[in-house]
Each structure stands twice: as structure tokens, then as C-alpha cells.
Design an enzyme around this catalytic site. Structure first.
Site, short mmCIF file in Angstrom:
data_model
loop_
_atom_site.label_atom_id
_atom_site.label_comp_id
_atom_site.label_asym_id
_atom_site.label_seq_id
_atom_site.Cartn_x
_atom_site.Cartn_y
_atom_site.Cartn_z
N ASN A 7 -2.93 -4.45 -6.25
CA ASN A 7 -2.95 -4.65 -4.79
C ASN A 7 -4.31 -4.11 -4.30
O ASN A 7 -4.48 -2.91 -4.13
CB ASN A 7 -1.78 -3.88 -4.17
N ARG A 90 -1.39 -9.09 -5.51
CA ARG A 90 -0.85 -9.26 -4.18
C ARG A 90 -1.89 -9.94 -3.30
O ARG A 90 -3.04 -9.52 -3.25
CB ARG A 90 -0.48 -7.91 -3.57
N HIS A 180 5.08 -9.59 4.93
CA HIS A 180 6.08 -8.76 4.21
C HIS A 180 7.06 -9.63 3.41
O HIS A 180 8.19 -9.21 3.14
CB HIS A 180 6.94 -7.91 5.18
N HIS A 208 12.44 -4.96 7.83
CA HIS A 208 11.42 -4.17 7.14
C HIS A 208 10.72 -3.33 8.20
O HIS A 208 9.90 -3.84 8.97
CB HIS A 208 10.42 -5.11 6.43
N GLY A 212 3.95 -1.14 9.72
CA GLY A 212 4.07 -2.50 10.24
C GLY A 212 5.53 -2.88 10.08
O GLY A 212 6.14 -2.51 9.08
N ARG A 241 0.61 -1.44 16.64
CA ARG A 241 0.52 -2.82 17.16
C ARG A 241 1.50 -3.03 18.30
O ARG A 241 2.63 -2.56 18.25
CB ARG A 241 0.84 -3.84 16.06
N GLU A 334 14.41 2.96 5.55
CA GLU A 334 15.09 3.69 4.47
C GLU A 334 15.38 5.15 4.82
O GLU A 334 16.26 5.76 4.24
CB GLU A 334 14.23 3.65 3.20
N GLU A 386 8.11 -4.05 -3.64
CA GLU A 386 7.26 -5.24 -3.61
C GLU A 386 6.55 -5.46 -4.95
O GLU A 386 6.35 -6.58 -5.38
CB GLU A 386 6.25 -5.11 -2.46
P1 ADP Z 1 3.48 1.08 5.53
O1 ADP Z 1 3.82 0.79 4.08
O2 ADP Z 1 3.62 -0.10 6.44
O3 ADP Z 1 2.23 1.86 5.75
P2 ADP Z 1 5.87 2.75 5.42
O4 ADP Z 1 6.86 1.73 4.98
O5 ADP Z 1 5.42 3.78 4.46
O6 ADP Z 1 4.61 2.05 6.09
O7 ADP Z 1 6.49 3.47 6.73
C1 ADP Z 1 5.84 4.49 7.39
C2 ADP Z 1 6.76 4.98 8.50
O8 ADP Z 1 7.99 5.47 7.91
C3 ADP Z 1 6.20 6.12 9.31
O9 ADP Z 1 6.41 5.88 10.68
C4 ADP Z 1 7.02 7.31 8.87
O10 ADP Z 1 7.22 8.24 9.90
C5 ADP Z 1 8.34 6.69 8.51
N1 ADP Z 1 9.12 7.61 7.65
C6 ADP Z 1 10.19 8.32 8.02
N2 ADP Z 1 10.67 9.08 7.04
C7 ADP Z 1 9.87 8.89 6.00
C8 ADP Z 1 9.85 9.40 4.67
N3 ADP Z 1 10.75 10.29 4.23
N4 ADP Z 1 8.86 8.97 3.87
C9 ADP Z 1 7.96 8.08 4.31
N5 ADP Z 1 7.95 7.56 5.54
C10 ADP Z 1 8.89 7.94 6.38
#
Ligand code: ADP
Length: 398
Positions: A7, A90, A180, A208, A212, A241, A334, A386
């Protein structure tokens, strides 16, 4: 069979080496600061972690570094490059040119450059640098491109078209593409297995929710609608965003703030969303901590987010004519019970009955059912993967 998943971004390159017999991750890492001073690779393998510090002027050197780390005496997991069967890359945008995972050929690279770079100027050129770097270092090793947009290619025309002149859609390819896709595909497939129904009989909304966020309607195992659009700016408000907004409001804002159109779009992408509403953070952990202390704008940002996700769950249940399951995935989906509870509150009319204790339970990394046994519509937390989708698609192609 071992598949290397790559990626590549403009200044970083993440990878995982996946053993397809077990679908387990043998090694992974991230080359950071490509083309910038102080570049390094953080590599994991054999239960150990090692930092390789080295100037990395370009993506070719980054791949060389990755291959050396994969054969390193401490964190290495292979004896030679011959053990890698293929590489899955990716890729963000496919336009309408690639409907599915595609093997890299010179013609494919030309189409990518000529037709898709303008659709994802930040992502596709960087990913192609990763592909070309791999080709230089790995010779004729088969390489596959797995697109974020492929899963959404099954959307019907009435869902993906904007209400603009039809000729402009045909001429310029301006339409909803969605993003996504690998994540929505993975969690919807896992949900179908979990439900134990035939894929064609299922109606699922996948949420998701990360930095984002996008929501998809998956009917009969196929995507029929999604919230992100021509770019990832559309849909619900996100970390930074804005999500959906009246274009005339953007023109008005640009005039008031003295911004050009592209500056205004940059503002909507980078300075808005929950960050803009709260004035505190784009990170949901910070927002929840501050809201708990009484910060009203942090609470407002959380309320807006949950409301907008809920609105799409309802819209997509209507679009599909029913709902078997709501799936939450990614960082927020999650890990954040309060957001899931807020999204699902008031959805009893759709057959949703939440199990409060299950929702607040620990993230186990496995599929969790957070609705009650009696709930007609299941609510599931499914960790996304992913990289595994990219590896599976690559393995299937080669
Ligand atoms: P991306 O991959 O789009 O950068 P993520 O899927 O890692 O983002 O999501 C980030 C968001 O998930 C943040 O707003 C963060 O606060 C939230 N979040 C909440 N709890 C957790 C956790 N235990 N670990 C990682 N991110 C978390």
C-alpha cells in the site's frame, strides 16, 4: 503460497507478507518519509520488531529495503524472493476502466496514468510509483491491482449518477465511485457467513467508520449504494471532511472567506468535519473524553456524526427494501460503543434491539453480535482486514 501486499502513498509504503494457506500475517511494516530526510523502515517478523534507518529517495529503494527486511536474519521470514508468489497493490481509483482486480501489464499502467491519475491525484500516482518500484526490483513477478472502488462497480446507474447533464457524465466520468470498497467487501462477506443465509437473500448495511467514513448498502452480496462519491469528500461528516454540503453554500463560503474554489475544497477536506465542529480534535477518543467533561461542541460533533450515519442506515434499508444486519467496522466502528449505541437508538422500527452489555464488551478482534438474540435485525462488529482482501484477490488471479 505467499503474497506480498503493498500500500504505497506519496511518502510511505506499508506492506504485509501473507501466508495464503493460513491467511496469517508472516511479516509487516512501514517505510516512512520516502523522499524526505530521516527515512526509515519499521519492520515486524518472527515476533520481533526492528528499525532500518537508511536514506530512501524513492519507492524503488523502499521496496529494496522491504525485501531485505523480509530476508533479514532477525525479523526476516523468507530465504529468498522466490518464495513470494505475487504482489497485490492497493489502488484507490479505477474510474470506469477497471471493474475488478487486474494484472499489471504495460497497457494497464498506461491506462492508469492517462485515465485515473486525475481522479485521485494524491493516491494513484503514488501507488503506481510503488508498482513500478516493485517491477524494477522484482522483475517479472506477477502483480495485481486491487481497487478501493471495485466493490462499488455493481451500483446501478440510478444510484451512482449525479443530477447533472448526462453528456457530462459520459464525457468526463463525473459520477459516484465510492471508496473503502475492500473493507465493505470483506465485512459484508464475513457478515453473510455469520448470518448463515444464502448471499442472494441478504440485505446488509456496512458502516466503515474511521478517520474517513463511508456506509454501503449491500444487497445479495453486491454493493447497491454507498455514501462517498466522485471523491471521498461526500457522505457523512468525518474526522476533517465536511461530508455532504450544498454546493451553493460552498460558493458563498468561498466568497466570504476569500478562497478560490480549490482552496474551498481543500478547506472542506482538511479543516471541517468533527474537527471543525468541535474546534478540539478529529480523533473520536479526544471528542468523547472532552464531551464527558462537559464540552458541548464535542458532544454536538458526536451527535451530528451518529445522526448522519443513522440517516444513511434508514435510507439504505429503504433502498434495499429491508435489513438483515448492520455491520460496524474500522477504528470508530470497532472500538466506540457510544457511537454504535447512538447510531442504533430509535431503529427499533427496523427490527433493531441492542444488547447494551454486548455493545459495551471488549473488542476481541473477532466478530461480535451486539444485538439481542431476539433482535430481528442483527447488529455486528466485524474487524476489517483490507490487506487480506487484497491478498485473496491477488492469489485468485495468479
Ligand atoms: P483511518 O484508517 O481512516 O485513518 P481508523 O480506522 O484507524 O482511521 O480510525 C481512526 C478513528 O478511530 C479515530 O477517530 C479514533 O479516535 C477512533 N478510535 C477509537 N478507539 C480506537 C482504538 N482503540 N484504536 C484506534 N482507533 C480508535
Amino acid at each position: 503460497m505467499k503474497i506480498l501486499v503493498v500500500n504505497a502513498g506519496s511518502s510511505s509504503l506499508k506492506y504485509q507478507l501473507i501466508d495464503m494457506d493460513t491467511e496469517g500475517v508472516l511479516a509487516k511494516g512501514n517505510v516512512e518519509r520516502i523522499g524526505i530526510d530521516g527515512s526509515f523502515l519499521k519492520a515486524k517478523g518472527n515476533g520481533k520488531e526492528k528499525i532500518f534507518e537508511k536514506p530512501v529517495p524513492d519507492h524503488t529503494v523502499a521496496i529494496e529495503l522491504v525485501l531485505n527486511a523480509l530476508q533479514d536474519e532477525e525479523v526476516g521470514v523468507i530465504k529468498s524472493m522466490d518464495e513470494i508468489t505475487a504482489v497485490g497493490h492497493r489502488m484507490v481509483a479505477s474510474g470506469e476502466y477497471f471493474k475488478e482486480t487486474t494484472l499489471v501489464t504495460p497497457e494497464v499502467l498506461t491506462t492508469l496514468k492517462e485515465k485515473t491519475f486525475e481522479l485521485a491525484p494524491l493516491h494513484n500516482p503514488a501507488a503506481v510509483k510503488g508498482v513500478e518500484g516493485c517491477m524494477k526490483v522484482m522483475g517479472d513477478k506477477p502483480m495485481a491491482l486491487v481497487f478501493d472502488t471495485s466493490f462499488h462497480q455493481t451500483m446501478p446507474k440510478h444510484a451512482y449518477l449525479y443530477g447533472i447533464q448526462y453528456e457530462d457524465y459520459e464525457r468526463y466520468g463525473v459520477r459516484k465511485y465510492g471508496f473503502h470498497g475492500t473493507s465493505h467487501k470483506f465485512v459484508s462477506e464475513e457478515a453473510i457467513k455469520y448470518l448463515g443465509k444464502k448471499a442472494e437473500d441478504t440485505k446488509i448495511v456496512t458502516c466503515h467508520l474511521g478517520n474517513g467514513s463511508s456506509i454501503s448498502a449491500v444487497k445479495g452480496g453486491k454493493c447497491v449504494d454507498t455514501t462517498m462519491g466522485f471523491t471521498p469528500l461526500a457522505g457523512v461528516l468525518m474526522g476533517t471532511r465536511s461530508g455532504d454540503i450544498d454546493v451553493s453554500a460552498v460558493e458563498f463560503l468561498a466568497q466570504k472567506k476569500g478562497l478560490s474554489f480549490s482552496e474551498a475544497v481543500n478547506y472542506l477536506n482538511k479543516q471541517c468535519g468533527v474537527q471543525g465542529i468541535s474546534g478540539v480534535s478529529s480523533d473520536f477518543r479526544d471528542l468523547i473524553a472532552e464531551a464527558d467533561k462537559g464540552n458541548e461542541r464535542c458532544q454536538l460533533a458526536l451527535d451530528m456524526f451518529a445522526y448522519q450515519v443513522k440517516r444513511y442506515v434508514g435510507a439504505y434499508a429503504a433502498a434495499m427494501g429491508g435489513l438483515d444486519a448492520i455491520v460496524f467496522t474500522a477504528g470508530i466502528g470497532e472500538n466506540t460503543p457510544t457511537v454504535r449505541a447512538a447510531v442504533c437508538s430509535g431503529l427499533e422500527f427496523l427490527g433493531v434491539e441492542m444488547d447494551k452489555k454486548a455493545n459495551e464488551g471488549k473488542n476481541t478482534g473477532a466478530i461480535r453480535e451486539i444485538s439481542t438474540k431476539a433482535s430481528k435485525t442483527k447488529v455486528l462488529v466485524i474487524p476489517t482486514n483490507e490487506e487480506l482482501v487484497i491478498a485473496r484477490e491477488t492469489a485468485a488471479l495468479v
